[in-house]
Motif scaffolding. Structure first.
Motif, PDB file in Angstrom:
ATOM      1  N   LEU A 188     -12.619  -1.451 -11.931  1.00 24.70           N
ATOM      2  CA  LEU A 188     -12.376  -2.882 -11.757  1.00 24.70           C
ATOM      3  C   LEU A 188     -11.101  -3.325 -12.475  1.00 24.70           C
ATOM      4  CD1 LEU A 188     -15.944  -4.396 -12.113  1.00 24.70           C
ATOM      5  CD2 LEU A 188     -14.512  -4.420 -10.094  1.00 24.70           C
ATOM      6  N   ASP A 189     -10.858  -2.731 -13.686  1.00 37.27           N
ATOM      7  CA  ASP A 189      -9.667  -3.096 -14.458  1.00 37.27           C
ATOM      8  C   ASP A 189      -8.385  -2.644 -13.768  1.00 37.27           C
ATOM      9  OD1 ASP A 189     -11.148  -4.321 -16.304  1.00 37.27           O
ATOM     10  OD2 ASP A 189     -11.122  -2.691 -17.782  1.00 37.27           O
ATOM     11  N   GLN A 190      -8.419  -1.436 -13.256  1.00 39.09           N
ATOM     12  CA  GLN A 190      -7.206  -0.886 -12.651  1.00 39.09           C
ATOM     13  C   GLN A 190      -7.496  -0.408 -11.242  1.00 39.09           C
ATOM     14  OE1 GLN A 190      -5.995   2.058 -15.521  1.00 39.09           O
ATOM     15  NE2 GLN A 190      -4.427   0.690 -16.319  1.00 39.09           N
ATOM     16  N   PRO A 191      -7.344  -1.283 -10.288  1.00 36.01           N
ATOM     17  CA  PRO A 191      -7.619  -0.836  -8.921  1.00 36.01           C
ATOM     18  C   PRO A 191      -6.620   0.237  -8.504  1.00 36.01           C
ATOM     19  CG  PRO A 191      -6.579  -3.002  -8.935  1.00 36.01           C
ATOM     20  CD  PRO A 191      -6.846  -2.649 -10.348  1.00 36.01           C
ATOM     21  N   PRO A 192      -7.045   1.147  -7.685  1.00 33.01           N
ATOM     22  CA  PRO A 192      -6.111   2.203  -7.274  1.00 33.01           C
ATOM     23  C   PRO A 192      -4.949   1.616  -6.474  1.00 33.01           C
ATOM     24  CG  PRO A 192      -8.113   2.238  -5.952  1.00 33.01           C
ATOM     25  CD  PRO A 192      -8.345   1.256  -7.037  1.00 33.01           C
ATOM     26  N   ALA A 193      -3.797   2.260  -6.610  1.00 31.55           N
ATOM     27  CA  ALA A 193      -2.614   1.774  -5.889  1.00 31.55           C
ATOM     28  C   ALA A 193      -2.874   1.828  -4.395  1.00 31.55           C
ATOM     29  CB  ALA A 193      -1.425   2.642  -6.247  1.00 31.55           C
ATOM     30  N   ALA A 194      -2.501   0.754  -3.724  1.00 40.05           N
ATOM     31  CA  ALA A 194      -2.743   0.698  -2.284  1.00 40.05           C
ATOM     32  C   ALA A 194      -1.815   1.673  -1.573  1.00 40.05           C
ATOM     33  CB  ALA A 194      -2.492  -0.709  -1.774  1.00 40.05           C
ATOM     34  N   ALA A 195      -2.355   2.415  -0.676  1.00 42.32           N
ATOM     35  CA  ALA A 195      -1.520   3.326   0.108  1.00 42.32           C
ATOM     36  C   ALA A 195      -1.033   2.559   1.333  1.00 42.32           C
ATOM     37  CB  ALA A 195      -2.343   4.540   0.510  1.00 42.32           C
ATOM     38  N   TRP A 196       0.223   2.103   1.275  1.00 45.38           N
ATOM     39  CA  TRP A 196       0.748   1.292   2.368  1.00 45.38           C
ATOM     40  C   TRP A 196       1.102   2.179   3.549  1.00 45.38           C
ATOM     41  CZ3 TRP A 196       0.584  -3.894   1.931  1.00 45.38           C
ATOM     42  CH2 TRP A 196       0.415  -4.410   0.652  1.00 45.38           C
ATOM     43  N   PRO A 197       0.494   1.919   4.669  1.00 47.14           N
ATOM     44  CA  PRO A 197       0.870   2.733   5.842  1.00 47.14           C
ATOM     45  C   PRO A 197       2.266   2.338   6.311  1.00 47.14           C
ATOM     46  CG  PRO A 197      -0.653   0.983   6.472  1.00 47.14           C
ATOM     47  CD  PRO A 197      -0.489   0.891   4.989  1.00 47.14           C
ATOM     48  N   PRO A 198       3.031   3.262   6.835  1.00 46.25           N
ATOM     49  CA  PRO A 198       4.378   2.915   7.316  1.00 46.25           C
ATOM     50  C   PRO A 198       4.302   1.800   8.358  1.00 46.25           C
ATOM     51  CG  PRO A 198       4.035   5.278   7.351  1.00 46.25           C
ATOM     52  CD  PRO A 198       2.710   4.660   7.059  1.00 46.25           C
ATOM     53  N   ASP A 199       5.153   0.813   8.199  1.00 46.31           N
ATOM     54  CA  ASP A 199       5.170  -0.325   9.114  1.00 46.31           C
ATOM     55  C   ASP A 199       6.195  -0.051  10.209  1.00 46.31           C
ATOM     56  OD1 ASP A 199       4.461  -3.318   9.465  1.00 46.31           O
ATOM     57  OD2 ASP A 199       6.654  -3.260   9.566  1.00 46.31           O
ATOM     58  N   ARG A 200       5.900  -0.523  11.403  1.00 44.63           N
ATOM     59  CA  ARG A 200       6.824  -0.258  12.515  1.00 44.63           C
ATOM     60  C   ARG A 200       8.196  -0.885  12.273  1.00 44.63           C
ATOM     61  NH1 ARG A 200       5.211  -2.072  18.167  1.00 44.63           N
ATOM     62  NH2 ARG A 200       7.419  -1.815  18.526  1.00 44.63           N
ATOM     63  N   GLN A 201       8.193  -2.072  11.688  1.00 47.28           N
ATOM     64  CA  GLN A 201       9.447  -2.800  11.479  1.00 47.28           C
ATOM     65  C   GLN A 201      10.114  -2.457  10.152  1.00 47.28           C
ATOM     66  OE1 GLN A 201      10.952  -4.785  13.750  1.00 47.28           O
ATOM     67  NE2 GLN A 201       9.303  -4.177  15.123  1.00 47.28           N
ATOM     68  N   LEU A 202       9.310  -2.394   9.091  1.00 43.05           N
ATOM     69  CA  LEU A 202       9.894  -2.256   7.746  1.00 43.05           C
ATOM     70  C   LEU A 202       9.777  -0.855   7.169  1.00 43.05           C
ATOM     71  CD1 LEU A 202       8.585  -5.658   6.397  1.00 43.05           C
ATOM     72  CD2 LEU A 202      10.906  -5.140   7.106  1.00 43.05           C
ATOM     73  N   GLY A 203       9.268   0.092   7.962  1.00 37.48           N
ATOM     74  CA  GLY A 203       9.180   1.474   7.509  1.00 37.48           C
ATOM     75  C   GLY A 203       8.271   1.587   6.309  1.00 37.48           C
ATOM     76  N   THR A 204       8.758   2.275   5.258  1.00 44.06           N
ATOM     77  CA  THR A 204       7.939   2.467   4.066  1.00 44.06           C
ATOM     78  C   THR A 204       8.526   1.730   2.872  1.00 44.06           C
ATOM     79  OG1 THR A 204       9.143   4.511   3.765  1.00 44.06           O
ATOM     80  CG2 THR A 204       6.948   4.691   4.748  1.00 44.06           C
ATOM     81  N   ALA A 205       9.306   0.695   3.127  1.00 43.18           N
ATOM     82  CA  ALA A 205       9.859  -0.096   2.029  1.00 43.18           C
ATOM     83  C   ALA A 205       8.711  -0.725   1.239  1.00 43.18           C
ATOM     84  CB  ALA A 205      10.775  -1.188   2.575  1.00 43.18           C
ATOM     85  N   SER A 206       8.837  -0.695  -0.098  1.00 45.07           N
ATOM     86  CA  SER A 206       7.746  -1.213  -0.932  1.00 45.07           C
ATOM     87  C   SER A 206       7.692  -2.743  -0.850  1.00 45.07           C
ATOM     88  CB  SER A 206       7.961  -0.774  -2.383  1.00 45.07           C
ATOM     89  OG  SER A 206       9.093  -1.439  -2.905  1.00 45.07           O
ATOM     90  N   PRO A 207       6.516  -3.340  -1.112  1.00 42.66           N
ATOM     91  CA  PRO A 207       6.414  -4.804  -1.107  1.00 42.66           C
ATOM     92  C   PRO A 207       7.401  -5.445  -2.085  1.00 42.66           C
ATOM     93  CG  PRO A 207       4.230  -3.832  -1.163  1.00 42.66           C
ATOM     94  CD  PRO A 207       5.200  -2.708  -1.328  1.00 42.66           C
ATOM     95  N   ALA A 208       7.636  -4.783  -3.239  1.00 41.67           N
ATOM     96  CA  ALA A 208       8.575  -5.339  -4.231  1.00 41.67           C
ATOM     97  C   ALA A 208       9.985  -5.419  -3.662  1.00 41.67           C
ATOM     98  CB  ALA A 208       8.570  -4.472  -5.491  1.00 41.67           C
ATOM     99  N   LYS A 209      10.353  -4.395  -2.928  1.00 40.15           N
ATOM    100  CA  LYS A 209      11.696  -4.358  -2.337  1.00 40.15           C
ATOM    101  C   LYS A 209      11.839  -5.433  -1.256  1.00 40.15           C
ATOM    102  CE  LYS A 209      14.515  -0.811  -0.151  1.00 40.15           C
ATOM    103  NZ  LYS A 209      14.528   0.637   0.045  1.00 40.15           N
ATOM    104  N   ILE A 210      10.819  -5.587  -0.426  1.00 41.72           N
ATOM    105  CA  ILE A 210      10.864  -6.615   0.626  1.00 41.72           C
ATOM    106  C   ILE A 210      10.918  -7.997  -0.022  1.00 41.72           C
ATOM    107  CG2 ILE A 210       9.599  -7.620   2.572  1.00 41.72           C
ATOM    108  CD1 ILE A 210       8.420  -4.754   2.995  1.00 41.72           C
ATOM    109  N   ALA A 211      10.110  -8.178  -1.075  1.00 40.85           N
ATOM    110  CA  ALA A 211      10.090  -9.473  -1.772  1.00 40.85           C
ATOM    111  C   ALA A 211      11.459  -9.776  -2.373  1.00 40.85           C
ATOM    112  CB  ALA A 211       9.028  -9.457  -2.860  1.00 40.85           C
TER     113      ALA A 211
END
Lengths: 212, 98
Positions: free
Chosen positions: A10-33
């Motif tokens: 509960l304290d440390q949820p596992p890192a989300a495995a982001w599936p590759p997006d068709r438009q944004l590829g595998t860019a991290s949410p931090a990078k897109i933000a």
């Protein structure tokens, strides 16, 4: 699952495995933000520079008698310092990508130093250190459109450099502890390069075009 | 692209990109210093400024290596900026002619 394990989960949820997006590829949410932030920040700078252009083109006398001109050689030196810091931050990213943590820290420290030198130069330009600054020479905020636009645009950019130096120092601390990921350095690099990019516009429009 | 979508590394390539940036900036300073027709100098400085900014965005900010979607996300708002700039410049020119 034991109670201790469930609490840890509960304290440390596992890192989300982001599936590759068709438009944004595998860019991290931090990078897109960061990109979204930079585009919106770019609009702020654009509004300031456009306002400067409109005021200047509509003014019959842009620089009034008694107001100093802006020093190109000194600002060219500051420009060189800033574009050099763009190189050092990208070398920090390069070192991070190769897993060289110490080299990453060294390049980040060099970037922070160059950014601080730029800020010192801007302080010297405004207030003077070895020679009288622009304020003492008669370029006073609010006295003319020339003075106001100059201080607002360069001051807004300077505030970004200051924020960038603080950001670098935070990432540097992470790097020294061996916790700075390549993604973290890359996102920092995006912000720092944006500062460099905007300065190229400010330097050309505010400094170089006044010489013509 | 690697899982985090990082651009490829290359110290020598970054040094080359930096050298081009220094050359472009030096050229802009040189053009601003030499006497010449103000309109020609203005156009040259704006052209170098746009080239230099695009150079930084494509190479140092790695837009060249990003997906088409991310490039569009960044590029499309810039079209609006260009439209605003052209509209306001035309309006200023119109007022000037009046």
């Amino acid at each position: 699952m034991s109670t201790a394990t469930s609490t840890a989960v509960l304290d440390q949820p596992p890192a989300a495995a982001w599936p590759p997006d068709r438009q944004l590829g595998t860019a991290s949410p931090a990078k897109i933000a960061m990109w979204i932030f930079l585009v919106s920040d770019g609009f702020s700078f654009f509004a300031l520079l456009l306002g400067y252009g409109i005021l200047r083109s509509g003014s019959s006398t842009w620089r009034h008698p008694g107001e100093p001109s802006l020093s190109i050689p000194f600002t060219a030196l500051l420009t060189f310092i800033l574009i050099s810091s763009s190189l050092t931050v990208v070398l920090a990213y390069d070192a991070s990508l190769r897993g060289r943590q110490r080299q990453t820290s060294a390049w980040l420290a060099a970037t922070a130093l160059l950014g601080s030198l730029f800020l010192l130069g801007q302080y010297a330009e405004y207030f003077g250190i070895l020679h009288p600054g622009l304020i003492k020479e008669g370029l006073v905020l609010g006295k003319s459109s020339y003075a106001s636009t100059f201080y607002v645009i360069t001051g807004f950019h300077g505030a970004h450099v200051l924020a960038g130096v603080i950001y670098i120092l935070f990432v540097l601390v992470y790097s020294l502890r061996g916790k700075a990921s390549t993604g973290l350095v890359e996102v920092l690099g995006l912000f720092w390069h944006f500062i460099d990019l905007v300065w190229l516009l400010v330097f050309t429009l505010v400094y170089l075009l006044q010489a013509t | 692209m690697t899982p985090d979508a990082h651009a490829p590394a290359g110290t020598r390539r970054y040094l080359g990109i930096f050298a081009v940036q220094v050359l472009l900036t030096g050229a802009a300073i040189g053009i601003a210093m030499i006497p010449g027709h103000p309109h020609a100098i203005f156009i040259a400085l704006i052209a170098i400024m746009i080239t230099n900014a695009a150079w930084v965005a494509l190479n140092f900010m790695h837009l060249r290596w990003e997906t088409r979607g991310l490039r569009r996300m960044v590029g499309i708002p810039l079209v609006f900026l260009a439209v605003y700039a052209i509209a306001l410049t035309l309006e200023a020119a119109w007022r000037h002619l009046q």
